[in-house]
Design an enzyme around this catalytic site. Structure first.
Site, PDB file in Angstrom:
ATOM      1  N   LYS A  66      46.022  43.688  44.520  1.00  0.00           N
ATOM      2  CA  LYS A  66      45.005  44.768  44.274  1.00  0.00           C
ATOM      3  C   LYS A  66      45.029  45.988  44.948  1.00  0.00           C
ATOM      4  O   LYS A  66      44.890  47.116  44.263  1.00  0.00           O
ATOM      5  CB  LYS A  66      43.541  44.308  44.047  1.00  0.00           C
ATOM      6  N   ASP A 102      35.862  46.356  38.349  1.00  0.00           N
ATOM      7  CA  ASP A 102      35.275  44.928  38.977  1.00  0.00           C
ATOM      8  C   ASP A 102      34.171  45.493  39.028  1.00  0.00           C
ATOM      9  O   ASP A 102      32.987  44.852  38.555  1.00  0.00           O
ATOM     10  CB  ASP A 102      36.024  44.556  40.195  1.00  0.00           C
TER      11      ASP A 102
END
Length: 279
Positions: A66, A102
């Site tokens: 990420k 997220d």
């Protein structure tokens, strides 16, 4: 020819995203397919270059890529840049742009129970990657209190310092948080405690938890962690990580296709994969 979408990670075999998102592409009659790719760290740049070269519509990024993927992208949106992590990439006219869904996915998941985060006193447990995305997103909503409890106080303090949004935050030890947990309306558990092999453990003692509290755990396998079980016994409302997982996927789907999908369908699909009962 089907448009390709993907998820990159290492490992990747456990990912439920392909089943969930391929079902959406089929349900909405999109000529697209979503595939999982296990990509080693040293091959990440080549994988991104290959997806761009073949005109992939976009892809998701999961552990451990990420943060490391950012240098290989053409651009990153403001929230993802401040978090320092990307989980969704969109091919925008040949440019690969990174986003982080997220935190916003978590926020949408709790908005079904807590519509006004700005009126909440929040305690977040943990200061890792997932906590960072959630903390920045929560801070942007300007809650009354947004404290972080972590095993290492320096890590929690650094997270507070890094946040670009003003917030009323303190870094607390786990002992302090346990003693004062009755002060909070919303408790967010972001660590891996509660997953195998630590399924019998919980990060905080909940003896002082108020009945009116809302307790979330971003873990969704198992569906109810020991932490959530203990909170429910105290009379608190609880929510596992399925909502966050579903909504972050829904936001990625929206960025790729232009419309927001049926999240209840997605939720039921995930529950079936986990062996639970769909609503």
């Amino acid at each position: 020819m089907k448009k390709l979408y993907a998820v990159l990670g290492d490992p990747i075999g456990h990912s439920m995203s392909p089943v969930m998102l391929n079902d959406l592409f089929s349900f909405y009659q999109k000529d697209a397919h979503y595939l999982p790719f296990q990509v080693k760290a040293e091959d990440l740049g080549s994988a991104v270059k290959g997806l761009k070269a073949i005109g992939a519509g976009g892809f998701n990024v999961t552990i451990p890529h990420k943060s490391n993927i950012i240098p290989f992208l053409d651009g990153v949106d403001e929230l993802a840049a401040s978090i320092g992590a990307v989980n969704t990439v969109v091919n925008e006219d040949g440019s690969l742009i990174g986003y982080n869904t997220d935190g916003p996915g978590f926020l949408k998941g709790i908005n079904t129970i807590v519509p006004m985060v700005s009126e909440q006193r929040i305690l977040m447990i943990g200061a890792g990657g997932a906590a960072r995305a959630i903390y920045f997103t929560m801070a942007k909503e300007k809650p009354l209190v947004l404290d972080i409890a972590n095993r290492t106080l320096e890590t929690a303090a650094k997270l507070i310092e890094d946040c670009p949004y003003d917030s009323s935050s303190r870094a607390l030890s786990l002992k302090e948080a346990s003693e004062n947990i009755g002060e909070y309306d919303l408790i967010i558990q972001t660590t891996m405690i509660g997953m195998s092999p630590k399924m019998a453990e919980q990060p905080l003692n909940l003896d002082n938890l108020r009945k009116q509290s809302f307790v979330c755990d971003i873990i969704y396998n198992p569906l109810e962690t020991q932490f959530l079980h203990a909170a429910a016994l105290k009379g608190a409302r609880i929510q596992n990580g399925i909502n966050m997982f579903v909504y972050q996927g829904a936001l990625a789907f929206e960025k790729w296709t232009g419309f927001f999908p049926d999240v209840q369908r997605m939720r039921n699909n995930v529950l079936v994969q986990l062996g639970g009962n769909p609503c």
